[in-house]
Write a protein that holds these residues in place. Structure first.
Motif, PDB file in Angstrom:
ATOM      1  N   MET A 421      72.479 -13.812  76.308  1.00  0.00           N
ATOM      2  CA  MET A 421      72.440 -15.217  75.902  1.00  0.00           C
ATOM      3  C   MET A 421      72.322 -16.147  77.111  1.00  0.00           C
ATOM      4  SD  MET A 421      72.366 -15.159  72.666  1.00  0.00           S
ATOM      5  CE  MET A 421      72.562 -16.911  72.363  1.00  0.00           C
ATOM      6  N   LEU A 422      73.042 -15.835  78.193  1.00  0.00           N
ATOM      7  CA  LEU A 422      72.955 -16.682  79.382  1.00  0.00           C
ATOM      8  C   LEU A 422      71.578 -16.558  80.030  1.00  0.00           C
ATOM      9  CD1 LEU A 422      74.411 -18.667  81.215  1.00  0.00           C
ATOM     10  CD2 LEU A 422      75.261 -16.728  82.547  1.00  0.00           C
ATOM     11  N   ALA A 423      71.039 -15.341  80.059  1.00  0.00           N
ATOM     12  CA  ALA A 423      69.691 -15.146  80.600  1.00  0.00           C
ATOM     13  C   ALA A 423      68.662 -15.897  79.756  1.00  0.00           C
ATOM     14  CB  ALA A 423      69.370 -13.659  80.661  1.00  0.00           C
ATOM     15  N   LYS A 424      68.877 -15.904  78.463  1.00  0.00           N
ATOM     16  CA  LYS A 424      67.967 -16.621  77.564  1.00  0.00           C
ATOM     17  C   LYS A 424      68.045 -18.126  77.812  1.00  0.00           C
ATOM     18  CE  LYS A 424      66.838 -17.066  72.634  1.00  0.00           C
ATOM     19  NZ  LYS A 424      67.216 -16.649  71.256  1.00  0.00           N
ATOM     20  N   PHE A 425      69.258 -18.626  78.064  1.00  0.00           N
ATOM     21  CA  PHE A 425      69.443 -20.043  78.370  1.00  0.00           C
ATOM     22  C   PHE A 425      68.712 -20.402  79.660  1.00  0.00           C
ATOM     23  CE2 PHE A 425      72.129 -23.218  80.668  1.00  0.00           C
ATOM     24  CZ  PHE A 425      71.861 -24.316  79.860  1.00  0.00           C
ATOM     25  N   SER A 426      68.818 -19.538  80.674  1.00  0.00           N
ATOM     26  CA  SER A 426      68.134 -19.774  81.941  1.00  0.00           C
ATOM     27  C   SER A 426      66.626 -19.833  81.748  1.00  0.00           C
ATOM     28  CB  SER A 426      68.502 -18.669  82.933  1.00  0.00           C
ATOM     29  OG  SER A 426      67.808 -18.824  84.147  1.00  0.00           O
ATOM     30  N   GLU A 427      66.126 -18.910  80.961  1.00  0.00           N
ATOM     31  CA  GLU A 427      64.676 -18.883  80.698  1.00  0.00           C
ATOM     32  C   GLU A 427      64.234 -20.129  79.928  1.00  0.00           C
ATOM     33  OE1 GLU A 427      61.322 -16.001  78.549  1.00  0.00           O
ATOM     34  OE2 GLU A 427      63.464 -15.490  78.483  1.00  0.00           O
ATOM     35  N   ARG A 428      65.075 -20.544  78.981  1.00  0.00           N
ATOM     36  CA  ARG A 428      64.741 -21.729  78.186  1.00  0.00           C
ATOM     37  C   ARG A 428      64.622 -22.960  79.070  1.00  0.00           C
ATOM     38  NH1 ARG A 428      68.690 -24.578  73.636  1.00  0.00           N
ATOM     39  NH2 ARG A 428      67.506 -26.528  73.465  1.00  0.00           N
ATOM     40  N   LEU A 429      65.568 -23.142  79.992  1.00  0.00           N
ATOM     41  CA  LEU A 429      65.500 -24.291  80.888  1.00  0.00           C
ATOM     42  C   LEU A 429      64.236 -24.268  81.733  1.00  0.00           C
ATOM     43  CD1 LEU A 429      69.176 -24.565  82.214  1.00  0.00           C
ATOM     44  CD2 LEU A 429      68.019 -26.156  80.680  1.00  0.00           C
TER      45      LEU A 429
END
Length: 649
Positions: A421-429
């Motif tokens: 989830m944190l990696a996904k958040f980083s990618e989203r930003l």
């Protein structure tokens, strides 16, 4: 008078023979009697350890031998002369084999004189080893002053571990007894019998430094393996450097300084740097027409002048972030003395200044201090570390729940999900389109401020204030606080009204809210957002605000982070001290709501304390006159105050 032993003494069923024909050379009385206070401490310590189980085990239940050894050790009079001067001479002139033979010969003399058996002599050595351990546990060096004399007197051969314990314990005392340096004797015997180590070398170095023998002390450093200075540390080398400086031998001081900096185990501190640089300044090596260090070029340094100073201070800036006021005074005295002596004091800046917080200009030199930010590799390191931490923090949280009987069954899966989830958040930003975020809001920190509960009206006031200042904020908020009701703490439940839920929905619809998933730590999300490149939304354009921006926005890097969290829990996990300080200085913006109000819906005035526009670390900057000014943060001065150092041009 001639000293003789007469008669026989019976202890239990064991006979301790005394040779009535033994005659010694006349021995001064002070060599036979022990210091009263030291002996009393020794006697008390021996009596306290003889009944211990581990001591009895070493004596293999031979109570008679233990009684003999105890009474023998507690004898107040010396049997053989110590001859400490001869002993020290032997240690410096004999090799390992000769020292062992000297101790063996003395052992034979001692056993013959006292009537002890060789087994009892060995047991006495073991008992004194237990005594050393006892003294270490109690931080009591006094018993060892007597014990050490008995070791020399009887020709004992202590183990390396025992001698190391002696050195550890003697570190709690003054090292000396009746004018003798006991610690030095112990260290010398250790290094004669066994491989020298950092501890023994440190003690011998200190002893030579006290005698003023800097070159002799430095010569000891090469005895320890693994190349120049080997495993030696700052505590071993810095006293020698200090002595060279006191003796005004700057050539030798620079050579040792270079060796210290090129040895990985030697970490130089601000005090050592400042004392050394001050000593060099006093000898006028930094003046344009000053003295020259002819050997400096061989070490990679200029021989004199401002370039020499810049080279040394660049070394210092790599290892030190700030100095103390005492070190600032040391520098000030050194440079004032050196340049006054040469009549070249005009143009020397060497004092306390306050840097303009809006322009970063030094009022004395007109130099503009820089904001030193994280390097790209460090930003990537923060992102990677935070993603790894997501798994660890999830496991820690589920462990707490498990301890309370509420833990999930699939802990590992939850931890893996937190990482994803944190990696996904980083990618989203990094891939989202639209306007880039310039302010990341620690939503929980702002909403909790001053009320002891979640105040969403206050959070909205902060968002509005940021937008009024031209920022585009993103609120990072835990899922828990977006629900209709939730536990604040044990026994306290908060229920959100429709108006408060509407505020959250408004933020979400405007794309200003990111809800952190369950079992995830929100701190990791807003920290990661601060180092996100936001590649797609930025479109290659910088979102930072320059120092002289006329729009009313805070100058500095973007995105900034709005929080009062000091991040004590994550500091050491993320970055080293220098990099963490750079991140905080350039990204963290603190806030304050100025007055307390009863109605949480009413808008409170909010103030933001902008991130720094110049870094809180040692730095050099070019001045308008072409010279170089160095500015040092001082730990016990105000935030914007610096020690300023600039040489005459």
């Amino acid at each position: 008078p001639v000293f003789k032993h007469h008669g026989r003494t019976r202890i239990g069923s064991s006979m301790v023979g005394i040779n009535s024909d033994a005659v010694h050379e006349p021995v001064a009385d002070h060599l036979r009697s022990f210091d009263e206070s030291h002996y009393n401490a020794f006697e008390e310590a021996v009596c306290s350890i003889v009944s211990r189980r581990n001591v009895m085990r070493d004596f293999k239940k031979k109570a008679e031998d233990l009684a003999v050894v105890k009474q023998h050790l507690l004898t107040r009079k010396r049997v053989l002369p110590i001859g400490t001067d001869q002993f020290a001479s032997n240690l410096t002139s004999m090799d390992k084999g000769s020292i062992k033979q000297w101790l063996a010969d003395r052992c034979v003399m001692y056993v013959k004189e006292t009537g002890l058996t060789m087994q009892q002599h060995k047991l006495a050595t073991i008992l004194l080893a237990h005594l050393a351990d006892h003294c270490a546990r109690n931080s009591s060096p006094e018993p060892l002053y007597v014990a050490w004399d008995k070791v020399i007197e009887s020709g004992m051969l202590p183990l390396s571990r025992t001698l190391s314990t002696y050195l550890y314990v003697l570190g709690h005392g003054d090292y000396s007894c009746s004018g003798r340096d006991i610690a030095e004797e112990v260290a010398m015997l250790h290094d004669c019998l066994y491989e020298p180590n950092e501890k023994t070398t440190t003690l011998l170095v200190k002893s030579l430094v006290l005698k003023g023998d800097a070159s002799g002390a430095e010569a000891l450093l090469d005895r320890v393996g693994d190349g120049p200075l080997g495993m030696l540390r700052h505590r071993t080398t810095s006293p020698i450097l200090k002595l060279y400086c006191e003796q005004r031998d700057i050539d030798s001081a620079l050579r040792l300084y270079h060796r210290m900096r090129t040895t990985s185990r030697v970490k130089m501190d601000e005090c050592t740097y400042c004392n050394f640089i001050s000593a060099v300044a006093q000898e006028r090596y930094f003046a344009v027409d000053g003295n020259r260090l002819l050997g400096a070029s061989d070490l990679g340094y200029p021989e004199s002048g401002p370039d020499f100073l810049n080279a040394l201070l660049s070394d210092m800036a790599e290892d030190v972030l700030e100095i103390s006021s005492e070190s600032a005074e040391v520098l000030q005295i050194g440079f004032a003395y050196g340049f006054h002596a040469s009549g070249d004091v005009e143009g020397l800046s060497c004092s306390r200044v306050t840097i303009d917080e809006n322009t970063a200009k030094c009022p004395m030199t007109d130099a503009i201090l820089r904001l030193i930010t994280l390097e790209p590799a460090q930003r990537n390191h923060v992102r990677d570390t935070l993603i790894k931490m997501a798994r660890e923090k999830s496991l820690e949280y589920t462990a707490k729940l498990t301890a309370q009987g509420r833990g999930p069954r699939d802990e590992d899966e939850k931890a893996e999900e937190a990482t994803r989830m944190l990696a996904k958040f980083s990618e989203r930003l990094d891939t989202r389109e639209g306007k880039p975020f310039t302010a990341i809001v620690d939503g929980a920190n702002v909403a909790y401020f001053g009320f002891g509960k979640v105040n969403l009206h206050q959070l909205m006031h902060a968002v509005n204030a940021l937008q009024d200042q031209g920022e585009h904020p993103l609120v990072v908020f835990p899922l828990k606080y977006t629900r209709k009701s939730f536990h604040l703490r044990y026994g306290v439940v908060q229920v959100l009204g429709e108006e408060e839920l509407g505020l959250l929905q408004d933020l979400k619809e405007r794309g200003l809210l990111y809800v952190v998933p369950p079992m995830c730590l929100d701190d990791l999300y807003w920290m990661l957002a601060s180092v996100s490149d936001q590649t797609t939304s930025r479109k290659g354009v910088s979102i930072d605000v320059p120092k002289h921006d006329n729009s009313g926005r805070f100058p500095g890097l973007r995105p900034m982070v709005i929080t009062n969290d000091r991040m004590r829990d994550h500091k050491l996990e993320l970055l080293d001290e220098r990099a963490f300080r750079r991140w905080c200085c350039s990204h963290i913006v603190n806030y304050n709501f100025t007055q307390f109000i009863e109605n949480e819906r009413d808008e409170r005035e909010i103030s933001f304390h902008a991130a720094d526009i110049f870094s809180d670390e040692i730095q050099a900057n070019v001045c308008p006159d072409g010279g170089v000014a160095w500015h040092f943060p001082v730990s016990d001065w105000e935030k914007n105050e610096r020690f300023c150092l600039k040489l005459p041009t």
